[in-house]
Design an enzyme around this catalytic site. Structure first.
Site, PDB file in Angstrom:
ATOM      1  N   THR A  77      46.017 -31.397 -50.530  1.00 11.12           N
ATOM      2  CA  THR A  77      46.628 -32.260 -49.510  1.00 11.12           C
ATOM      3  C   THR A  77      48.120 -32.391 -49.773  1.00 11.12           C
ATOM      4  O   THR A  77      48.950 -32.178 -48.878  1.00 11.12           O
ATOM      5  CB  THR A  77      45.966 -33.653 -49.518  1.00 11.12           C
ATOM      6  OG1 THR A  77      44.588 -33.502 -49.191  1.00 11.12           O
ATOM      7  CG2 THR A  77      46.632 -34.588 -48.522  1.00 11.12           C
ATOM      8  N   ASN A 156      37.193 -24.686 -44.066  1.00 13.96           N
ATOM      9  CA  ASN A 156      36.321 -25.520 -44.894  1.00 13.96           C
ATOM     10  C   ASN A 156      35.022 -25.918 -44.205  1.00 13.96           C
ATOM     11  O   ASN A 156      34.060 -26.256 -44.875  1.00 13.96           O
ATOM     12  CB  ASN A 156      37.072 -26.775 -45.347  1.00 13.96           C
ATOM     13  CG  ASN A 156      37.782 -27.472 -44.213  1.00 13.96           C
ATOM     14  OD1 ASN A 156      38.642 -26.889 -43.550  1.00 13.96           O
ATOM     15  ND2 ASN A 156      37.423 -28.705 -43.960  1.00 13.96           N
ATOM     16  N   GLN A 184      39.890 -23.494 -50.079  1.00 13.48           N
ATOM     17  CA  GLN A 184      38.498 -23.043 -50.060  1.00 13.48           C
ATOM     18  C   GLN A 184      38.334 -21.596 -50.530  1.00 13.48           C
ATOM     19  O   GLN A 184      37.212 -21.103 -50.568  1.00 13.48           O
ATOM     20  CB  GLN A 184      37.924 -23.157 -48.639  1.00 13.48           C
ATOM     21  CG  GLN A 184      37.732 -24.572 -48.146  1.00 13.48           C
ATOM     22  CD  GLN A 184      36.589 -25.299 -48.836  1.00 13.48           C
ATOM     23  OE1 GLN A 184      35.783 -24.709 -49.555  1.00 13.48           O
ATOM     24  NE2 GLN A 184      36.518 -26.601 -48.617  1.00 13.48           N
ATOM     25  N   HIS A 206      39.279 -29.044 -57.437  1.00 15.33           N
ATOM     26  CA  HIS A 206      37.927 -29.624 -57.357  1.00 15.33           C
ATOM     27  C   HIS A 206      36.966 -28.880 -56.434  1.00 15.33           C
ATOM     28  O   HIS A 206      35.780 -29.201 -56.398  1.00 15.33           O
ATOM     29  CB  HIS A 206      37.996 -31.115 -56.993  1.00 15.33           C
ATOM     30  CG  HIS A 206      38.329 -31.418 -55.564  1.00 15.33           C
ATOM     31  ND1 HIS A 206      37.361 -31.737 -54.645  1.00 15.33           N
ATOM     32  CD2 HIS A 206      39.508 -31.468 -54.905  1.00 15.33           C
ATOM     33  CE1 HIS A 206      37.940 -31.989 -53.478  1.00 15.33           C
ATOM     34  NE2 HIS A 206      39.229 -31.830 -53.612  1.00 15.33           N
ATOM     35  N   THR A 244      55.022 -38.067 -64.353  1.00 15.94           N
ATOM     36  CA  THR A 244      54.541 -37.529 -65.619  1.00 15.94           C
ATOM     37  C   THR A 244      53.414 -36.531 -65.370  1.00 15.94           C
ATOM     38  O   THR A 244      52.476 -36.823 -64.629  1.00 15.94           O
ATOM     39  CB  THR A 244      54.023 -38.675 -66.510  1.00 15.94           C
ATOM     40  OG1 THR A 244      55.080 -39.618 -66.688  1.00 15.94           O
ATOM     41  CG2 THR A 244      53.553 -38.160 -67.854  1.00 15.94           C
ATOM     42  N   CYS A 329      28.483 -39.886 -36.361  1.00 18.06           N
ATOM     43  CA  CYS A 329      27.946 -41.115 -36.936  1.00 18.06           C
ATOM     44  C   CYS A 329      27.803 -40.985 -38.434  1.00 18.06           C
ATOM     45  O   CYS A 329      27.953 -41.943 -39.173  1.00 18.06           O
ATOM     46  CB  CYS A 329      26.580 -41.419 -36.353  1.00 18.06           C
ATOM     47  SG  CYS A 329      26.625 -41.518 -34.585  1.00 18.06           S
TER      48      CYS A 329
END
Ligand SMILES: *Cc1c(COP(=O)(O)O)cnc(C)c1O
Length: 524
Positions: A77, A156, A184, A206, A244, A329
């Site tokens: 991101t 993705n 991806q 990740h 850092t 939903c």
């Protein structure tokens, strides 16, 4: 417990490889390399810095870059934001046009929206129905003032692959910068920033069995490319990304990428084989369709649309599988998948889609079980059959209270009421709109003595239909016509956003009241 469900959501995130965890741990404790990599005047700092630089080299090696091209970020991101905002703001004094596609990740789309507010013009290409953005489309969109093309390598949601080599060569030949979101694809497809002429490449750990919260932007260095930072501070990463350096996270990224480089030749064919096995288990079910190009796709992602089954209900019925869906939903988003909509799927079909994504730790046994579970639930839900057993006991979803879960497998099925004059029938709603309810009520001595319901819709609607079928017993015509859905909403804890669906249920019941058999007394 949800941790016992089969994990098929590796495109959302992956478990960290134990070997990566071990390396990360060695950067945290008092006897590990916990120092600040910028503290050059003592051994703690220098050792941490050495770990960071080794990781930088690992990341570079995966994409054939030089280590000095790698800039660490908090993930893809941030890398996407830095690439787009950084480049466009550097060129703020000329007119700027950006080309991207409608099926990019929100981290690209929302950064483009921001740039539009800052005066950029953005072209959002509509991919082909296959989900792929073709080179000719990009070529046709280029303008004399085009600054940057930003396209993802692998989508993705549906896993289709854009030809970044051809796109890169087009951009290079046209004098346009090329940014690729490779969140991806890194470690899942070969990437060569030199050969593919990629100027900016976004990476994350990740999605590839590394930790969350760390990624990188790979930046072309020769010739140097203008970029302004998004944040200011200690001047780390050549002043382009102050803060850092998180040694343990960076080491985790480097370790995950090294493992991927070493095992790609084994992992990719194995995972592609599992994906094919899963698709074979589903492909012959009527109404099941593959989303996205059947051939140009990454190993680990399978996205299918299931016609005739409501998306949220399918997901709940499959609570023993951890999967993603296009259902509005079920996810936090207010709308069905914009990716599937962009490919031309209707709202309803986009809602009823499943993304099944596999990873290094997915087994053939899990894929086999998942395939047969999905098949069984599709068949059962289409037939409107009540569940024979309980909902999968892994269902711990707090959106559905105990009463909803109980009702879902006690739905009084349609079918065994005679179509006689003593039956009051009512129907409301539209399947295409996502909610449809039909009631059949047996009337004896002017009272309802049996009720059957057939409903298409979300779990709350199905549970409310079941509740209403029970509540109707003993009612006369007047009581039925005055039936109020608010009590069902309370008992079943229905979210306010779904009250409209309960009104459809009420309409069906009132329609049944209007069809009350006039000859009731004489039929007894
Ligand atoms: C996951 C993902 C991102 C976001 O990456 P983070 O590291 O979670 O910020 C961006 N683009 C694509 C294509 C992704 O799949």
């Amino acid at each position: 417990m949800s941790s016992r469900s089969i994990y098929l959501d590796n495109a959302a995130t992956t478990a960290v490889d134990p070997r990566v965890i071990a390396e990360m741990n060695s950067c945290l404790g008092g006897d590990g390399d916990f120092g600040n990599p910028s503290s050059a005047n003592h051994g703690y700092g220098r050792q941490a810095s050495a770990r960071v630089e080794r990781a930088r080299a690992e990341v570079a090696a995966l994409v054939n870059a030089a280590p000095e091209q790698i800039l660490f970020t908090s993930g893809a991101t941030e890398a996407n934001n830095l690439a787009l905002l950084g480049v466009a703001r550097f060129h703020r004094n000329r007119s700027r046009h950006i080309v991207t596609s409608r099926t990019e990740h929100p981290a690209v789309l929302d950064a483009c929206r921001q740039l539009e507010r800052e005066g950029c013009a953005v072209t959002y290409l509509k991919p082909r129905p296959s989900g792929i953005v073709e080179v000719e489309q990009v070529a046709a969109a280029l303008r004399p003032d085009t600054l940057l093309v930003s396209l993802m390598h692998v989508n993705n949601e549906i896993g289709v692959i854009n030809d970044i080599g051809a796109l890169g060569r087009l951009c290079r030949a046209s004098g346009v910068l090329f940014h690729v979101d490779a969140a991806q694809s890194a470690g899942k497809l070969p990437i060569d920033v030199r050969n593919d002429a990629i100027d900016l490449l976004s990476l994350t750990a990740h999605k590839l069995h590394g930790p969350k919260g760390i990624g990188a932007l790979c930046i072309r260095r020769e010739p140097r490319l203008g970029l302004v930072p998004l944040q200011f501070g200690g001047g780390q990463e050549h002043g382009l990304r102050s803060g850092t350096l998180p040694t343990h996270q960076i080491v985790g990224l480097g370790s995950a990428y090294r493992l991927a480089r070493e095992s790609m030749h084994v992992d990719i064919p194995r995972i592609a084989g599992l994906r094919e096995q899963l698709w074979r288990a589903l492909a012959d079910i009527p109404g099941v369709e593959l989303n996205g190009d059947p051939l140009r796709r990454v190993a680990g992602i399978l996205n299918v649309t299931v016609d005739g089954v409501e998306g949220e209900t399918l997901l709940l019925a499959l609570a023993d599988l951890a999967v993603s869906s296009g259902s509005a939903c079920a996810s936090l988003h207010a709308e069905p998948s914009y990716v599937l909509r962009a490919l031309g799927r209707s709202d309803r079909l986009a809602q009823s889609s499943l993304r099944l994504s596999l990873g290094r730790f997915t087994t053939a046994g899990e894929v086999e079980r998942a395939g047969s579970r999905i098949r069984a639930e599709i068949v059962r839900l289409r037939a409107g059959e009540p569940r024979s057993g309980a909902l999968p006991d892994v269902c711990d979803d707090p959106r559905y209270n105990a009463e909803v879960r109980r009702r879902l497998h006690a739905l009084p099925a349609w079918g065994d009421l005679p179509d006689a004059p003593s039956v009051a029938k009512g129907r409301a709603g539209e399947r295409e709109q996502g909610t449809e309810v039909a009631f059949a009520l047996r009337v004896e001595r002017d009272r309802v003595t049996a009720a059957r319901v057939q409903a298409f819709g979300c779990p709350h609607l199905l549970a409310a239909a079941s509740w209403a079928a029970e509540a109707a017993l003993g009612m006369d015509c007047g009581q039925l016509a005055a039936w109020d859905w608010l009590e069902a909403a309370r008992v079943l804890d229905v979210p306010a956003a779904k009250f409209g669906r309960l009104l459809t249920l009420q309409d069906a019941i009132r329609a049944a009241a209007r069809n009350w058999p006039g000859t009731t007394r004489s039929t007894v």
